[in-house]
Write a protein that holds these residues in place. Structure first.
Motif, PDB file in Angstrom:
ATOM      1  N   ILE A   1       0.871  -1.187   0.000  1.00  0.00           N
ATOM      2  CA  ILE A   1       0.000   0.000   0.000  1.00  0.00           C
ATOM      3  C   ILE A   1       0.901   1.229   0.000  1.00  0.00           C
ATOM      4  N   ILE A   2       0.843   1.941  -1.105  1.00  0.00           N
ATOM      5  CA  ILE A   2       1.835   2.979  -1.407  1.00  0.00           C
ATOM      6  C   ILE A   2       1.195   4.365  -1.245  1.00  0.00           C
ATOM      7  N   PRO A   3       1.896   5.303  -0.623  1.00  0.00           N
ATOM      8  CA  PRO A   3       1.317   6.643  -0.461  1.00  0.00           C
ATOM      9  C   PRO A   3       1.533   7.494  -1.716  1.00  0.00           C
ATOM     10  N   TRP A   4       1.084   8.742  -1.659  1.00  0.00           N
ATOM     11  CA  TRP A   4       1.146   9.609  -2.829  1.00  0.00           C
ATOM     12  C   TRP A   4       2.425  10.419  -2.934  1.00  0.00           C
ATOM     13  N   ASN A   5       3.219  10.461  -1.849  1.00  0.00           N
ATOM     14  CA  ASN A   5       4.476  11.209  -1.949  1.00  0.00           C
ATOM     15  C   ASN A   5       5.566  10.275  -2.465  1.00  0.00           C
TER      16      ASN A   5
ATOM     17  N   VAL B   1      -0.098  -4.411  -5.724  1.00  0.00           N
ATOM     18  CA  VAL B   1       0.160  -3.032  -5.285  1.00  0.00           C
ATOM     19  C   VAL B   1      -1.159  -2.263  -5.259  1.00  0.00           C
ATOM     20  N   LYS B   2      -1.369  -1.502  -4.154  1.00  0.00           N
ATOM     21  CA  LYS B   2      -2.510  -0.569  -4.121  1.00  0.00           C
ATOM     22  C   LYS B   2      -1.902   0.821  -3.960  1.00  0.00           C
ATOM     23  N   PRO B   3      -1.759   1.542  -5.091  1.00  0.00           N
ATOM     24  CA  PRO B   3      -1.219   2.901  -4.970  1.00  0.00           C
ATOM     25  C   PRO B   3      -2.283   3.829  -4.405  1.00  0.00           C
ATOM     26  N   SER B   4      -1.865   5.007  -4.005  1.00  0.00           N
ATOM     27  CA  SER B   4      -2.840   5.982  -3.507  1.00  0.00           C
ATOM     28  C   SER B   4      -3.720   6.454  -4.654  1.00  0.00           C
ATOM     29  N   GLU B   5      -4.971   6.700  -4.347  1.00  0.00           N
ATOM     30  CA  GLU B   5      -5.879   7.241  -5.366  1.00  0.00           C
ATOM     31  C   GLU B   5      -5.397   8.601  -5.866  1.00  0.00           C
ATOM     32  N   HIS B   6      -4.516   9.254  -5.096  1.00  0.00           N
ATOM     33  CA  HIS B   6      -4.056  10.587  -5.467  1.00  0.00           C
ATOM     34  C   HIS B   6      -2.836  10.561  -6.379  1.00  0.00           C
TER      35      HIS B   6
ATOM     36  N   GLY C   1      -8.286  -0.521  -0.617  1.00  0.00           N
ATOM     37  CA  GLY C   1      -7.289  -0.797   0.417  1.00  0.00           C
ATOM     38  C   GLY C   1      -7.828  -1.758   1.461  1.00  0.00           C
ATOM     39  N   GLU C   2      -9.043  -1.512   1.906  1.00  0.00           N
ATOM     40  CA  GLU C   2      -9.651  -2.393   2.913  1.00  0.00           C
ATOM     41  C   GLU C   2      -9.761  -3.824   2.383  1.00  0.00           C
ATOM     42  N   ALA C   3     -10.198  -3.953   1.123  1.00  0.00           N
ATOM     43  CA  ALA C   3     -10.353  -5.299   0.552  1.00  0.00           C
ATOM     44  C   ALA C   3      -9.013  -6.026   0.522  1.00  0.00           C
TER      45      ALA C   3
ATOM     46  N   GLY D   1       2.420   5.412   5.342  1.00  0.00           N
ATOM     47  CA  GLY D   1       1.342   6.389   5.444  1.00  0.00           C
ATOM     48  C   GLY D   1       1.157   6.819   6.889  1.00  0.00           C
ATOM     49  N   SER D   2      -0.062   7.185   7.231  1.00  0.00           N
ATOM     50  CA  SER D   2      -0.304   7.736   8.565  1.00  0.00           C
ATOM     51  C   SER D   2      -0.399   6.635   9.625  1.00  0.00           C
ATOM     52  N   THR D   3      -0.154   7.031  10.866  1.00  0.00           N
ATOM     53  CA  THR D   3      -0.224   6.070  11.976  1.00  0.00           C
ATOM     54  C   THR D   3      -1.638   5.512  12.122  1.00  0.00           C
ATOM     55  N   ALA D   4      -2.641   6.377  11.948  1.00  0.00           N
ATOM     56  CA  ALA D   4      -4.029   5.927  12.129  1.00  0.00           C
ATOM     57  C   ALA D   4      -4.366   4.835  11.109  1.00  0.00           C
ATOM     58  N   THR D   5      -4.012   5.072   9.841  1.00  0.00           N
ATOM     59  CA  THR D   5      -4.302   4.067   8.810  1.00  0.00           C
ATOM     60  C   THR D   5      -3.449   2.816   9.036  1.00  0.00           C
ATOM     61  N   GLY D   6      -2.207   3.018   9.478  1.00  0.00           N
ATOM     62  CA  GLY D   6      -1.329   1.883   9.777  1.00  0.00           C
ATOM     63  C   GLY D   6      -1.946   0.972  10.827  1.00  0.00           C
TER      64      GLY D   6
ATOM     65  N   ALA E   1      -5.460  22.219   3.172  1.00  0.00           N
ATOM     66  CA  ALA E   1      -6.363  22.624   4.261  1.00  0.00           C
ATOM     67  C   ALA E   1      -5.771  22.211   5.612  1.00  0.00           C
ATOM     68  N   LYS E   2      -5.142  21.032   5.631  1.00  0.00           N
ATOM     69  CA  LYS E   2      -4.568  20.512   6.872  1.00  0.00           C
ATOM     70  C   LYS E   2      -3.402  21.406   7.336  1.00  0.00           C
ATOM     71  N   VAL E   3      -2.555  21.799   6.381  1.00  0.00           N
ATOM     72  CA  VAL E   3      -1.418  22.655   6.717  1.00  0.00           C
ATOM     73  C   VAL E   3      -1.924  23.980   7.283  1.00  0.00           C
TER      74      VAL E   3
HETATM   75  P1  NDP Z   1      -3.178   7.478   4.677  1.00  0.00           P
HETATM   76  O1  NDP Z   1      -2.251   6.890   5.656  1.00  0.00           O
HETATM   77  O2  NDP Z   1      -4.621   7.372   4.971  1.00  0.00           O
HETATM   78  O3  NDP Z   1      -2.933   6.844   3.213  1.00  0.00           O
HETATM   79  C1  NDP Z   1      -1.752   6.212   2.812  1.00  0.00           C
HETATM   80  C2  NDP Z   1      -2.098   5.048   1.898  1.00  0.00           C
HETATM   81  O4  NDP Z   1      -2.986   4.147   2.568  1.00  0.00           O
HETATM   82  C3  NDP Z   1      -2.820   5.454   0.622  1.00  0.00           C
HETATM   83  O5  NDP Z   1      -2.461   4.580  -0.431  1.00  0.00           O
HETATM   84  C4  NDP Z   1      -4.268   5.224   0.985  1.00  0.00           C
HETATM   85  O6  NDP Z   1      -5.090   5.055  -0.139  1.00  0.00           O
HETATM   86  C5  NDP Z   1      -4.170   3.949   1.787  1.00  0.00           C
HETATM   87  N1  NDP Z   1      -5.285   3.716   2.683  1.00  0.00           N
HETATM   88  C6  NDP Z   1      -6.074   4.625   3.319  1.00  0.00           C
HETATM   89  N2  NDP Z   1      -6.992   3.996   4.090  1.00  0.00           N
HETATM   90  C7  NDP Z   1      -6.786   2.673   3.937  1.00  0.00           C
HETATM   91  C8  NDP Z   1      -7.408   1.501   4.473  1.00  0.00           C
HETATM   92  N3  NDP Z   1      -8.436   1.582   5.330  1.00  0.00           N
HETATM   93  N4  NDP Z   1      -6.930   0.309   4.098  1.00  0.00           N
HETATM   94  C9  NDP Z   1      -5.896   0.198   3.268  1.00  0.00           C
HETATM   95  N5  NDP Z   1      -5.284   1.263   2.693  1.00  0.00           N
HETATM   96  C10 NDP Z   1      -5.703   2.487   3.047  1.00  0.00           C
HETATM   97  O7  NDP Z   1      -2.750   8.966   4.463  1.00  0.00           O
HETATM   98  P2  NDP Z   1      -3.508  10.162   3.734  1.00  0.00           P
HETATM   99  O8  NDP Z   1      -3.224  10.070   2.293  1.00  0.00           O
HETATM  100  O9  NDP Z   1      -4.937  10.256   4.160  1.00  0.00           O
HETATM  101  O10 NDP Z   1      -2.716  11.374   4.376  1.00  0.00           O
HETATM  102  C11 NDP Z   1      -2.984  11.739   5.712  1.00  0.00           C
HETATM  103  C12 NDP Z   1      -1.700  11.952   6.450  1.00  0.00           C
HETATM  104  O11 NDP Z   1      -0.942  10.761   6.519  1.00  0.00           O
HETATM  105  C13 NDP Z   1      -0.764  12.950   5.816  1.00  0.00           C
HETATM  106  O12 NDP Z   1      -1.130  14.247   6.097  1.00  0.00           O
HETATM  107  C14 NDP Z   1       0.543  12.554   6.443  1.00  0.00           C
HETATM  108  O13 NDP Z   1       0.637  13.133   7.713  1.00  0.00           O
HETATM  109  C15 NDP Z   1       0.427  11.053   6.575  1.00  0.00           C
HETATM  110  N6  NDP Z   1       1.138  10.380   5.475  1.00  0.00           N
HETATM  111  C16 NDP Z   1       2.399  10.002   5.718  1.00  0.00           C
HETATM  112  C17 NDP Z   1       3.137   9.413   4.725  1.00  0.00           C
HETATM  113  C18 NDP Z   1       4.549   9.030   4.997  1.00  0.00           C
HETATM  114  O14 NDP Z   1       5.329   8.860   4.070  1.00  0.00           O
HETATM  115  N7  NDP Z   1       4.905   8.836   6.231  1.00  0.00           N
HETATM  116  C19 NDP Z   1       2.605   9.193   3.388  1.00  0.00           C
HETATM  117  C20 NDP Z   1       1.236   9.614   3.230  1.00  0.00           C
HETATM  118  C21 NDP Z   1       0.556  10.183   4.261  1.00  0.00           C
HETATM  119  P3  NDP Z   1      -5.878   6.313  -0.760  1.00  0.00           P
HETATM  120  O15 NDP Z   1      -4.901   7.445  -0.828  1.00  0.00           O
HETATM  121  O16 NDP Z   1      -6.290   5.821  -2.080  1.00  0.00           O
HETATM  122  O17 NDP Z   1      -7.011   6.578   0.188  1.00  0.00           O
END
Ligand code: NDP
Length: 503
Positions: A157-161, A183-188, A221-223, A237-242, A342-344
């Motif tokens: 699961i890959i983020p957008w940065n 691979v599930k890239p970010s929708e962004h 991502g959930e699937a 990605g974020s701690t909450a999603t992790g 908006a978050k910044v």
């Molecule tokens: P998320 O952690 O929510 O997203 C990161 C990745 O996880 C994306 O590919 C996202 O997909 C995917 N994802 C989101 N929800 C789920 C889920 N329930 N199950 C499986 N995969 C999921 O970050 P956000 O993009 O919402 O950004 C929020 C914050 O997270 C940022 O402001 C930053 O603080 C932090 N972040 C940190 C990163 C890092 O490199 N440490 C990278 C990205 C974010 P999709 O985008 O398609 O929803």
């Protein structure tokens, strides 16, 4: 590169399953937005749980396919190297794609595309060096050894940065070992992962070894994270999603590797060359518009140079050019998402409410040319305290909080006074002090007189809420393979079947 992704603008693109693009079962496509204008620029497929199941089935079939399973490790290494060569051949197109999709600077993306092939080369060379070992057990005429094997299907699961760079860090070793991947890239920012999937086929990997399912986190991502066919997950990605992903994965007892960002400290002692340290802090927090997991967003400066340091930091920040990411003299492009902007803004507002002072930035750029994009000025907030929300939570934007310290003891308490533990930096000419810092700091990476000096040859990862598991170096080869213990008895002796053989 094949034409599908090169002609992406204005078109729509499917999921990449079993070596080709396929339409999503639901027939739904979603726009991806250009961060410089806020306008849609192509549409990607919205994958659902059936699409994910098909991708996992394809990856599992590839795992069993003799074309992949019976390939020698040397030949696997050659394919990984070839993939890196193809990234280099297509570096300009890939850099432009990434830049258009997430607003990162073209010059930075070009540099990444030149570095990524080296990473493939590095892991290609490891393909035939992942050895087991022989264990000298307390038994005669017995050979006891460990085999190293692929784990199976790895879910990424890959983020957008920097998606391609993030993907490469685990894709290259996973393929070198013999795993298959969904691979599930970010929708962004999905375009570069789809482009890479085409290159995977061009390199000669069998279909199904790499699959890409696009869609949002909540659905696709959930699937993926609930699918029982995945052997291990990689998440950035974020701690909450992790946390959510780890909980889903636990349902299937699948382990995870988590890289969850941070709130990393940069510490400046008064014996430094101030301009060099300022340069390091700027690079650590403002590069990529602050959208890096290792962003050094909390800066602690020894009191004797505090005022001079802040003055130099503010002056340097004012010289940073915010502009279109494709222009060569731009230092900071837009944020990748409207939500991120908006978050910044919200974090900066909360910081000032809690008593921090805006010494530079703190607003969107005034240039009307940039009005439609998601731009934000690099921002220095002084009089920052660890208790403030913007100093506690990951902003993922160009914002640094600065505060003075008097003693080393106080500095350690400040630097470690965070829930995160990804990276850290210290600027000093005193090697004893630097080493004391390295030993006491709770962070996976310590940079001394440098920052963001990344290397795929060394193992990186987090502590505390920044996650677990390591990427880079040989360590990652162990993370994505498994041990199997094999015992051969060549004594021809008859054993008592009711007594365990301990000798
Ligand atoms: P998320 O952690 O929510 O997203 C990161 C990745 O996880 C994306 O590919 C996202 O997909 C995917 N994802 C989101 N929800 C789920 C889920 N329930 N199950 C499986 N995969 C999921 O970050 P956000 O993009 O919402 O950004 C929020 C914050 O997270 C940022 O402001 C930053 O603080 C932090 N972040 C940190 C990163 C890092 O490199 N440490 C990278 C990205 C974010 P999709 O985008 O398609 O929803």
């Amino acid at each position: 590169m094949k034409t599908t992704v090169q002609t992406l603008a204005g078109s729509r693109i499917g999921l990449f399953i079993d070596g080709r693009f396929v339409a999503p079962r639901s027939g739904t496509y979603v726009p991806s937005y250009d961060p410089t204008t806020g306008e849609p620029w192509y549409e990607f497929a919205q994958g659902d749980s059936d699409d994910v199941a098909e991708a996992v089935a394809s990856a599992r079939a590839a795992l069993a396919d003799p074309a992949w399973r019976r390939m020698t490790q040397t030949d696997r290494g050659k394919l990984v190297r070839r993939l890196g060569d193809l990234v280099l051949e297509n570096a300009d197109a890939l850099a432009r794609l990434e830049c258009r999709d997430n607003g990162k600077l073209l010059k930075e993306m070009r540099a990444q595309m030149r570095a990524i092939p080296d990473s493939y080369l590095y892991f290609a060379g490891m393909a035939d060096k992942l050895q087991g070992d022989t264990i000298p057990v307390n038994k005669l005429d017995t050979l006891n050894f460990n085999l190293r094997e692929p784990l199976g299907v790895v879910g990424m699961i890959i983020p957008w940065n920097s998606p391609l760079m993030m993907l490469t860090g685990t894709l290259a070793p996973c393929l070198a070992i013999g795993n298959t991947v969904v691979v599930k890239p970010s929708e962004h920012a999905a375009a570069s992962s789809l482009a890479l999937a085409e290159l995977v086929i061009e390199a000669g990997f069998p279909p199904g070894v790499v699959n890409v399912v696009t869609g949002d986190g909540a659905t696709t991502g959930e699937a993926l994270t609930r699918h029982p066919g995945i052997a291990k997950y990689v998440f950035t990605g974020s701690t909450a999603t992790g946390r959510r992903i780890a909980a889903n994965a636990a349902g299937n007892l699948a382990p995870c590797q988590m890289e969850l960002g941070g709130k990393s400290p940069q510490v400046i002692f008064s014996d430094v060359d101030i301009d060099r340290a300022v340069n390091g802090v700027v690079s650590g927090v403002f590069a990529a518009a602050g959208q890096t997991c290792v962003a050094g967003s909390r800066c602690f400066v020894e009191r004797p140079i505090y005022d001079r340091f802040v003055e130099a930091l503010v002056a340097r920040t004012h010289r940073i050019k915010v502009g279109h990411p494709q222009e060569e003299d731009t230092d900071i492009g837009p944020l990748a998402l409207a939500a991120q902007l908006a978050k910044v803004e919200d974090y900066v507002a909360s910081g000032t409410r809690e008593g921090a002072r805006v010494a530079a930035g703190g607003r969107r750029p005034q240039d009307p040319e940039l009005a439609r994009g998601w731009y934000y000025e690099p921002t220095v907030l002084t009089e920052a305290r660890n208790e403030m929300r913007f100093m506690r939570e990951e902003i993922f934007g160009p914002v640094v909080g600065v505060a003075p310290f008097d003693t080393e003891e106080e500095m350690v308490a400040l630097a470690n006074g965070t829930d995160y533990g990804l990276a850290s930096g210290v600027w000093t000419r005193d090697i004893d002090r630097a080493m004391r810092f390295a030993r006491t700091i709770e962070a996976g990476t310590v940079w001394i007189n440098t920052y963001r000096s990344a290397a795929y040859m060394s193992a990186n990862g987090g502590m505390k809420n920044s996650g677990y598991g390591r990427r880079g170096g040989f360590e990652v080869m162990r993370e994505f393979s498994r041990l199997k213990n094999v015992v051969i008895d060549y004594s021809s002796a008859m054993q008592d079947p009711f007594v365990i053989r301990l000798r």
